[in-house]
Design an enzyme around this catalytic site. Structure first.
Site, PDB file in Angstrom:
ATOM      1  NE  ARG A 270      -3.842   0.662   1.909  1.00  0.00           N
ATOM      2  CZ  ARG A 270      -5.056   0.718   2.449  1.00  0.00           C
ATOM      3  NH1 ARG A 270      -5.255   1.402   3.559  1.00  0.00           N
ATOM      4  NH2 ARG A 270      -6.069   0.102   1.893  1.00  0.00           N
TER       5      ARG A 270
ATOM      6  CG  HIS B 272      -8.414   0.148  -2.821  1.00  0.00           C
ATOM      7  ND1 HIS B 272      -7.662  -0.979  -2.522  1.00  0.00           N
ATOM      8  CD2 HIS B 272      -9.027   0.506  -1.648  1.00  0.00           C
ATOM      9  CE1 HIS B 272      -7.820  -1.279  -1.240  1.00  0.00           C
ATOM     10  NE2 HIS B 272      -8.638  -0.390  -0.695  1.00  0.00           N
TER      11      HIS B 272
ATOM     12  CD  GLN C 149     -12.930  -1.574  -0.781  1.00  0.00           C
ATOM     13  OE1 GLN C 149     -12.065  -1.529   0.083  1.00  0.00           O
ATOM     14  NE2 GLN C 149     -14.150  -2.024  -0.534  1.00  0.00           N
TER      15      GLN C 149
ATOM     16  CG  ASP D 299     -13.485   6.479  -0.859  1.00  0.00           C
ATOM     17  OD1 ASP D 299     -13.382   6.356   0.379  1.00  0.00           O
ATOM     18  OD2 ASP D 299     -12.506   6.421  -1.624  1.00  0.00           O
TER      19      ASP D 299
ATOM     20  CB  CYS E  85     -13.988   1.408   0.059  1.00  0.00           C
ATOM     21  SG  CYS E  85     -13.571   3.153   0.247  1.00  0.00           S
TER      22      CYS E  85
ATOM     23  NE  ARG F 100     -10.206  -5.128   0.463  1.00  0.00           N
ATOM     24  CZ  ARG F 100      -9.455  -4.152   0.977  1.00  0.00           C
ATOM     25  NH1 ARG F 100     -10.030  -3.132   1.600  1.00  0.00           N
ATOM     26  NH2 ARG F 100      -8.135  -4.131   0.830  1.00  0.00           N
TER      27      ARG F 100
HETATM   28  N1   CP Z   1     -11.173  -0.118   2.481  1.00  0.00           N
HETATM   29  C1   CP Z   1      -9.896  -0.208   2.893  1.00  0.00           C
HETATM   30  O1   CP Z   1      -8.945  -0.425   2.111  1.00  0.00           O
HETATM   31  O2   CP Z   1      -9.745  -0.059   4.241  1.00  0.00           O
HETATM   32  P1   CP Z   1      -8.368   0.187   5.007  1.00  0.00           P
HETATM   33  O3   CP Z   1      -7.835   1.508   4.539  1.00  0.00           O
HETATM   34  O4   CP Z   1      -8.718   0.187   6.457  1.00  0.00           O
HETATM   35  O5   CP Z   1      -7.422  -0.919   4.666  1.00  0.00           O
HETATM   36  N1  NVA Z   2      -9.919   6.770  -1.360  1.00  0.00           N
HETATM   37  C1  NVA Z   2      -9.528   6.312  -0.051  1.00  0.00           C
HETATM   38  C2  NVA Z   2      -9.777   4.863   0.098  1.00  0.00           C
HETATM   39  C3  NVA Z   2      -9.458   4.273   1.445  1.00  0.00           C
HETATM   40  C4  NVA Z   2      -9.682   2.805   1.510  1.00  0.00           C
HETATM   41  C5  NVA Z   2      -8.069   6.641   0.194  1.00  0.00           C
HETATM   42  O1  NVA Z   2      -7.252   6.456  -0.720  1.00  0.00           O
HETATM   43  O2  NVA Z   2      -7.745   7.097   1.280  1.00  0.00           O
END
Ligand code: CP
Ligand code: NVA
Length: 306
Positions: free
Chosen positions: A101, A128, A131, A224, A264, A292
């Protein structure tokens, strides 16, 4: 040849559906796969915070008989303490897969180029994909595998999650409308890719700027956060610009009566969604969160099995 999971843009409809089927099988009986990746190690590199991604990958690999190694933002400092190349060349000697990530999407692409082991995108500023796989798996279950003709309206920022939803919907034949304030449209390349992929399935991919009207007859309303991780300094300014795009009871009333609400997570309650919507019977946010685990287990299994 080793395979990576960097983007929905790399997948076919058949590969996506096959992953859902494996995930459903794993969900039905997790013990059936308890030795599938026995002794295999998955490194989890996090340069941003996480609840769901960390937990689901960590527990997921263990349920498959392997184990995980969590590497926090301060530990590696990708590209600062050590180059992406050198991190890849070190880790490939010790683990059998890497989930990352991070911020720039090029980092996961570079990691995949340098490492001889599978790389999984656990969120970048651009996409993502895990997701979107969990989200469409959730709809696939709710609709008994019949997604054709569904209309998903994503309301809010045209961000990483929106890009992956467009990519996945286009491949599965689900109409995806991104309904966002002007200036916050999805990336043009992501839009063009989805439009191209939609030609094969007949899905309609659109970007519009009409908060309520565009939600008319939607089967799914998705939202989101308005400011993603890394955009915290813009949060206050965005709040003013996005208020008309809040998913509240009025906005939900434009969608079909039995429309699902999806997010999400994490949610900023009172901003992009009200408590009344996220806590309503139409909300399937925790089904998405649970999936997930199952969807990613199916991804990890396919990439790492010998
Ligand atoms: N939706 C998602 O990716 O959650 P986190 O940021 O908690 O991993
Ligand atoms: N768009 C958000 C998604 C988090 C799961 C971010 O990137 O922070």
């Amino acid at each position: 040849m080793k395979k990576d999971f960097l983007s929905i843009f790399d997948l076919t409809k058949e590969e996506i559906i096959n992953t859902f089927e494996i995930a459903k099988d794993m969900k039905a009986d997790r013990r059936k796969y308890a030795e599938a990746l026995k002794g295999e190690a998955l490194a989890l590199i996090f340069e941003k915070p996480s609840l769901r991604t960390r937990t689901s990958f960590d527990i997921g690999i263990q349920q498959l008989g392997g184990y995980s190694l969590y590497l926090s933002p301060n530990e590696i400092s990708l590209g600062k303490r050590e180059s992406v190349h050198d991190v890849a060349k070190n880790l490939e000697r010790m683990v059998q897969g890497i989930m990352i990530r991070t911020f720039g999407h090029h980092i996961v692409e570079d990691m995949a180029k340098y490492a001889r082991i599978p790389i999984i995108n656990g969120l970048t500023d651009y996409s993502h994909p895990c997701q979107a796989m969990a989200d469409f798996m959730t709809l696939y279950e709710k609709r008994n595998g019949d997604l054709k003709g569904m209309k998903l309206v994503y309301v809010g920022d045209g961000n990483n999650v929106a890009h992956s939803l467009m990519a996945c919907g286009a491949r599965l034949g689900v109409d995806v409308t991104v309904n966002c304030p002007r200036g916050f449209e999805p990336n043009l390349i992501a839009f063009q890719d989805a439009t191209e992929a939609a030609k094969a399935t007949g899905a309609k991919i659109q970007v519009v700027h009409c908060p309520k009207e565009a939600c008319k007859d939607a089967d799914v309303i998705y939202t989101d956060v308005w400011a993603s991780m890394g955009q915290e300094s813009e949060a206050a300014a965005r709040k003013k610009l996005f208020m008309d795009y809040q998913v509240n009871d009025t906005l939900m009333s434009y969608a079909k009566k039995d429309a699902y609400f999806m997010h999400c997570l994490p949610a900023h309650r009172g901003d992009e969604v009200t408590d009344s919507v996220i806590d309503s019977p139409q909300s399937i946010v925790f089904d998405e969160a649970e999936n997930r685990l199952h969807a990613q287990k199916a991804i990890v299994y396919q990439l790492m099995k010998k």
